[in-house]
Write an enzyme that holds these catalytic residues in place. Sequence first.
Site, mmCIF file in Angstrom:
data_model
loop_
_atom_site.group_PDB
_atom_site.id
_atom_site.type_symbol
_atom_site.label_atom_id
_atom_site.label_comp_id
_atom_site.label_asym_id
_atom_site.label_seq_id
_atom_site.Cartn_x
_atom_site.Cartn_y
_atom_site.Cartn_z
ATOM 1 N N TYR A 19 0.824 -1.215 0.000
ATOM 2 C CA TYR A 19 0.000 0.000 0.000
ATOM 3 C C TYR A 19 0.855 1.261 0.000
ATOM 4 O O TYR A 19 0.575 2.212 0.740
ATOM 5 C CB TYR A 19 -0.936 0.007 1.213
ATOM 6 C CG TYR A 19 -1.731 -1.255 1.374
ATOM 7 C CD1 TYR A 19 -2.767 -1.566 0.497
ATOM 8 C CD2 TYR A 19 -1.446 -2.152 2.395
ATOM 9 C CE1 TYR A 19 -3.497 -2.733 0.634
ATOM 10 C CE2 TYR A 19 -2.165 -3.328 2.536
ATOM 11 C CZ TYR A 19 -3.186 -3.612 1.656
ATOM 12 O OH TYR A 19 -3.903 -4.773 1.798
ATOM 13 N N TYR A 147 -13.204 -7.020 5.203
ATOM 14 C CA TYR A 147 -11.956 -7.185 4.458
ATOM 15 C C TYR A 147 -11.622 -8.670 4.409
ATOM 16 O O TYR A 147 -11.584 -9.342 5.441
ATOM 17 C CB TYR A 147 -10.807 -6.428 5.126
ATOM 18 C CG TYR A 147 -9.481 -6.689 4.444
ATOM 19 C CD1 TYR A 147 -9.140 -6.013 3.269
ATOM 20 C CD2 TYR A 147 -8.591 -7.636 4.942
ATOM 21 C CE1 TYR A 147 -7.936 -6.271 2.626
ATOM 22 C CE2 TYR A 147 -7.389 -7.895 4.304
ATOM 23 C CZ TYR A 147 -7.074 -7.215 3.148
ATOM 24 O OH TYR A 147 -5.892 -7.479 2.500
ATOM 25 N N ASP A 247 -14.895 -16.151 7.974
ATOM 26 C CA ASP A 247 -13.485 -15.834 7.734
ATOM 27 C C ASP A 247 -12.843 -15.567 9.094
ATOM 28 O O ASP A 247 -12.935 -14.480 9.645
ATOM 29 C CB ASP A 247 -13.395 -14.607 6.819
ATOM 30 C CG ASP A 247 -11.958 -14.198 6.535
ATOM 31 O OD1 ASP A 247 -11.042 -14.761 7.170
ATOM 32 O OD2 ASP A 247 -11.756 -13.295 5.703
ATOM 33 N N LYS A 295 -2.943 -16.481 9.042
ATOM 34 C CA LYS A 295 -2.171 -15.596 9.900
ATOM 35 C C LYS A 295 -1.449 -16.333 11.021
ATOM 36 O O LYS A 295 -0.326 -16.764 10.859
ATOM 37 C CB LYS A 295 -3.050 -14.462 10.425
ATOM 38 C CG LYS A 295 -3.391 -13.435 9.336
ATOM 39 C CD LYS A 295 -3.853 -12.130 9.898
ATOM 40 C CE LYS A 295 -4.195 -11.125 8.794
ATOM 41 N NZ LYS A 295 -3.048 -10.642 8.052
#
Length: 456
Positions: A19, A147, A247, A295
């Site tokens: 980003y 997200y 998620d 993660k």
Amino acid sequence: MKNASELLEFDAGHLWHPYAALRNTPARFLARSAQGTTIETADGLKLIDAVSSWWCVAHGHNCPEIVEAIRKQSEKMCHVMFGGFTHEPAIELGERLVKFLPKGLNKIFYADSGSISVECAAKMAVQYQFAKGHPEKCKLVALKGGYHGDTAGAMALSDPDGMHTLFRGIMPQHYFAERPNCRADEPWDDRDFASMEQVVAEHEGEIAAIICEPVFQGGNGMWLYNAGYLKRLRKLCDEKGILLIFDEIAAGFYRTGPRWGMEHAWGTPGAAGKDCANSGEDCAAVLPDIMTIGKALTGGHMTMAACVASEMVADVITNSKISAFMHGPTYMANPLACAAAIASLDLFENRDYASRVAAIEKRLRANLEPLRNLENAADVRVLGAIGCLELKAIPTSDDILRVIKETGVWLRPFCNYVYTMPPLITSESEVDRICEAIKMIGQCEPGPVSDDEFHE
């Protein structure tokens, strides 16, 4: 050997960072080593990693048990294709995950990253509906503010007005309901579900699945919402023949308190742990059909994720005309990553992380709640090992950099959110230091937002 200045010069001229612009956006620090909660830079600065290097370093950096597991596996086999081969680390990890995951979610597809696991979940839902004789059910419903990743399919399920609007032209088109506004610490209000009911009513014949991040929306707003929403989702999906996808990439592995974010809907948050995860009926009513994990799966030491399906979903796909699930990453079930994940699961099972997270949460609340009184504060949110100060306007990146250097705390605000998701081994004194750094950023004068890596 090149010195630090030479390394940073090459980096600035040739390496894109997340980003960030390629030009005029130099890396702020050159990391030399990392241990426990601390990253050390080339110039000797020691920084507490208050964001777990994007939420994954749960057990701390360079965790000895995980490093040793990778080393041992590297002496045997670093990689072999999973097409046509299997191997012991993949099998052992699968056996461990079946016991670690909620009851009934036991069909595992290994993926390279969280984004890829979301892609797999979406494809799995569509292939399930196709196998059921409903090829027209090829759309998903997601939540605004969500997200799910940066690949095209995952972007298409993330906030439609968020960071990915530039790429709408290449994204599949799905449907979105308003995010839940009922906060995690408020009584459930059933009116909060009206938007989802309306979207499903209007597009029921096209919908393969609904996807959400349970109780914690991460990368598009650090929003914490009431678990009653998950109960209503499960009920709606059952009534309409729609699959439910959770998620858990960010919320899982004790980040919100219990082992999985969904456990907040099981009646007694934090109580599930080792027992309810595989036994109680309380959790059966609020289980997804598909879930994604990543993660912290490897403790942040190797890239790896998984898409996990229920037996029902797997059986329908397996017994259909097209029985093969059509996905296959090159590094699927990489042996080194599997070894890291096995060692990580050992730590999750043998350490009382539920208690550790409870202690972190208590400290975050004590330190961050008073920040509501800051002139620039818009909101404060805390759940588990997650703390967020929402600002009315973000300070300059120079001020943020100054605070990082003065406090020795690595924070990476995005938009107007200054947040922390520290390693689960973070001490109370380190949490205090993190919160002091957040306070200092909140006290800075707002400035113009620059196009650099501090504003994702």
